[in-house]
Motif scaffolding. Sequence first.
Motif, PDB file in Angstrom:
ATOM      1  N   VAL A 203       0.750  -1.125  -0.104  1.00  0.00           N
ATOM      2  CA  VAL A 203      -0.027   0.164  -0.058  1.00  0.00           C
ATOM      3  C   VAL A 203       0.916   1.272   0.003  1.00  0.00           C
ATOM      4  N   LEU A 204       0.764   2.054  -0.986  1.00  0.00           N
ATOM      5  CA  LEU A 204       1.736   3.045  -1.212  1.00  0.00           C
ATOM      6  C   LEU A 204       1.016   4.521  -1.412  1.00  0.00           C
ATOM      7  N   ALA A 205       1.525   5.620  -1.243  1.00  0.00           N
ATOM      8  CA  ALA A 205       0.958   6.895  -1.420  1.00  0.00           C
ATOM      9  C   ALA A 205       1.772   7.509  -2.488  1.00  0.00           C
ATOM     10  N   LEU A 206       1.199   8.119  -3.317  1.00  0.00           N
ATOM     11  CA  LEU A 206       1.595   8.945  -4.422  1.00  0.00           C
ATOM     12  C   LEU A 206       0.940  10.477  -4.452  1.00  0.00           C
ATOM     13  N   VAL A 207       1.967  11.266  -4.506  1.00  0.00           N
ATOM     14  CA  VAL A 207       1.784  12.599  -4.617  1.00  0.00           C
ATOM     15  C   VAL A 207       2.334  12.901  -5.711  1.00  0.00           C
ATOM     16  N   VAL A 208       1.439  13.894  -6.651  1.00  0.00           N
ATOM     17  CA  VAL A 208       1.761  14.249  -7.815  1.00  0.00           C
ATOM     18  C   VAL A 208       1.404  16.062  -7.649  1.00  0.00           C
ATOM     19  N   GLU A 209       2.604  16.776  -8.115  1.00  0.00           N
ATOM     20  CA  GLU A 209       2.431  18.348  -7.851  1.00  0.00           C
ATOM     21  C   GLU A 209       1.555  18.776  -9.059  1.00  0.00           C
ATOM     22  N   PRO A 210       1.128  19.974  -8.728  1.00  0.00           N
ATOM     23  CA  PRO A 210       0.049  20.551  -9.562  1.00  0.00           C
ATOM     24  C   PRO A 210       0.724  20.820 -10.937  1.00  0.00           C
ATOM     25  N   GLY A 211      -0.160  20.619 -11.907  1.00  0.00           N
ATOM     26  CA  GLY A 211       0.166  20.896 -13.173  1.00  0.00           C
ATOM     27  C   GLY A 211       0.838  19.762 -14.020  1.00  0.00           C
ATOM     28  N   VAL A 212       0.995  18.831 -13.243  1.00  0.00           N
ATOM     29  CA  VAL A 212       1.736  17.372 -13.756  1.00  0.00           C
ATOM     30  C   VAL A 212       0.752  16.334 -14.126  1.00  0.00           C
ATOM     31  N   ASP A 213       0.993  15.836 -15.320  1.00  0.00           N
ATOM     32  CA  ASP A 213       0.024  14.887 -15.757  1.00  0.00           C
ATOM     33  C   ASP A 213       0.030  13.523 -15.054  1.00  0.00           C
ATOM     34  N   ASP A 214      -0.715  13.432 -14.226  1.00  0.00           N
ATOM     35  CA  ASP A 214      -0.811  12.244 -13.542  1.00  0.00           C
ATOM     36  C   ASP A 214      -0.815  10.698 -14.133  1.00  0.00           C
ATOM     37  N   SER A 215      -1.476  10.673 -15.627  1.00  0.00           N
ATOM     38  CA  SER A 215      -1.327   9.497 -16.136  1.00  0.00           C
ATOM     39  C   SER A 215       0.013   9.270 -16.675  1.00  0.00           C
ATOM     40  N   LEU A 216       0.552  10.535 -16.969  1.00  0.00           N
ATOM     41  CA  LEU A 216       2.038  10.304 -17.324  1.00  0.00           C
ATOM     42  C   LEU A 216       2.885   9.546 -16.124  1.00  0.00           C
ATOM     43  N   ILE A 217       2.538  10.297 -14.861  1.00  0.00           N
ATOM     44  CA  ILE A 217       3.418   9.856 -13.790  1.00  0.00           C
ATOM     45  C   ILE A 217       2.984   8.363 -13.469  1.00  0.00           C
ATOM     46  N   MET A 218       1.784   7.866 -13.660  1.00  0.00           N
ATOM     47  CA  MET A 218       1.219   6.480 -13.395  1.00  0.00           C
ATOM     48  C   MET A 218       1.963   5.559 -14.294  1.00  0.00           C
ATOM     49  N   GLY A 219       2.263   6.121 -15.577  1.00  0.00           N
ATOM     50  CA  GLY A 219       3.218   5.324 -16.677  1.00  0.00           C
ATOM     51  C   GLY A 219       4.543   5.103 -15.973  1.00  0.00           C
ATOM     52  N   LEU A 220       5.020   6.114 -15.679  1.00  0.00           N
ATOM     53  CA  LEU A 220       6.621   6.046 -14.995  1.00  0.00           C
ATOM     54  C   LEU A 220       6.770   5.305 -13.960  1.00  0.00           C
ATOM     55  N   VAL A 221       5.611   5.376 -12.917  1.00  0.00           N
ATOM     56  CA  VAL A 221       5.722   4.321 -11.915  1.00  0.00           C
ATOM     57  C   VAL A 221       5.528   2.909 -12.324  1.00  0.00           C
ATOM     58  N   LEU A 222       4.681   2.643 -13.303  1.00  0.00           N
ATOM     59  CA  LEU A 222       4.636   1.455 -13.611  1.00  0.00           C
ATOM     60  C   LEU A 222       6.133   0.783 -14.251  1.00  0.00           C
ATOM     61  N   VAL A 223       6.564   1.836 -15.121  1.00  0.00           N
ATOM     62  CA  VAL A 223       7.841   1.254 -15.628  1.00  0.00           C
ATOM     63  C   VAL A 223       8.825   0.928 -14.559  1.00  0.00           C
ATOM     64  N   TYR A 224       8.656   1.765 -13.511  1.00  0.00           N
ATOM     65  CA  TYR A 224       9.604   1.403 -12.482  1.00  0.00           C
ATOM     66  C   TYR A 224       9.751   0.230 -11.652  1.00  0.00           C
ATOM     67  N   GLY A 225       8.190   0.099 -11.520  1.00  0.00           N
ATOM     68  CA  GLY A 225       7.742  -1.273 -11.047  1.00  0.00           C
ATOM     69  C   GLY A 225       8.147  -2.366 -11.953  1.00  0.00           C
ATOM     70  N   LEU A 226       7.947  -2.437 -13.196  1.00  0.00           N
ATOM     71  CA  LEU A 226       8.721  -3.410 -14.063  1.00  0.00           C
ATOM     72  C   LEU A 226       9.946  -3.743 -14.011  1.00  0.00           C
ATOM     73  N   MET A 227      10.770  -2.642 -13.917  1.00  0.00           N
ATOM     74  CA  MET A 227      12.273  -2.660 -13.794  1.00  0.00           C
ATOM     75  C   MET A 227      12.737  -3.573 -12.691  1.00  0.00           C
ATOM     76  N   ASN A 228      11.953  -3.084 -11.595  1.00  0.00           N
ATOM     77  CA  ASN A 228      12.269  -3.927 -10.235  1.00  0.00           C
ATOM     78  C   ASN A 228      11.341  -4.989  -9.731  1.00  0.00           C
ATOM     79  N   ARG A 229      10.525  -5.558 -10.715  1.00  0.00           N
ATOM     80  CA  ARG A 229       9.892  -6.832 -10.486  1.00  0.00           C
ATOM     81  C   ARG A 229       8.807  -6.615  -9.529  1.00  0.00           C
ATOM     82  N   THR A 230       8.144  -5.373  -9.290  1.00  0.00           N
ATOM     83  CA  THR A 230       7.010  -5.255  -8.175  1.00  0.00           C
ATOM     84  C   THR A 230       5.800  -5.284  -8.942  1.00  0.00           C
ATOM     85  N   MET A 231       5.578  -5.373 -10.330  1.00  0.00           N
ATOM     86  CA  MET A 231       4.514  -5.231 -11.056  1.00  0.00           C
ATOM     87  C   MET A 231       4.120  -6.505 -11.992  1.00  0.00           C
TER      88      MET A 231
END
Length: 231
Positions: A203-231
């Motif tokens: 269970v994680l908390a994600l904070v996205v700063e104002p003006g930043v596309d949250d769908s882009l951030i989620m895409g990057l978080v998913l890639v990070y998870g794939l790199m580290n085998r958490t997804m």
Amino acid sequence: DTLARRQKKNFVQAEMARVHSSPSFSSSSSPAAAAAACAGERRGKVFTLWLKSLVLNGRGCTVYDSDGHIVYRVDNYGSKCSDNVCLMDLRGNIVVNIHKKKLAFGKWEGYKWTGRKQEASAWFKVARPRGGIFHRSGGRPSSSPCEFESDAGRAMRYRIDDDGGARAGKRACCRIVDAGTGLVVAEVKRKVTAGGVALGEDVLALVVEPGVDDSLIMGLVLVYGLMNRTM
């Protein structure tokens, strides 16, 4: 079979209640508490990432907004660390499709979807950090570069910093930084309740700063998870 489904539903509902535990402010709350809540809203959007799929026996994650509504989900249907992962909305519409490049080791591309059609060009590209999996070297966090095109058509660069999580075994925690300004645009941390109790590592908390596309951030978080085998 019906009993098993009912038990699964009850389990999911109980887990969702655990995941969404958060402070609430009533009319009797202090002005300071209410002001802090408003300030939090101005700082950016807050999401909860539950590293569980709502599909029976599936793998993936479920993303909730601050009101407890599902905004994104990933369902890999039993295949962990897939080379093709879709970030979807609640209704199952694809928002971003992430592909691992087959002939380029450690590289991923994300394609934005409009309606039922995938755009021809990659929206963002991410490369695994040098040295393989995220780790700290000389006390400094390793990072993975990301290139993407803004809505205005400008080429932008972010980087994904591991925040020391990979070394500590908590590979889902990271920071996403604007490479041009050095400012943190999003951060993923283990979720902590209002009482200071850390929830499970899923269970994680994600904070996205104002003006930043949250769908882009989620895409990057998913890639990070794939790199580290958490997804």
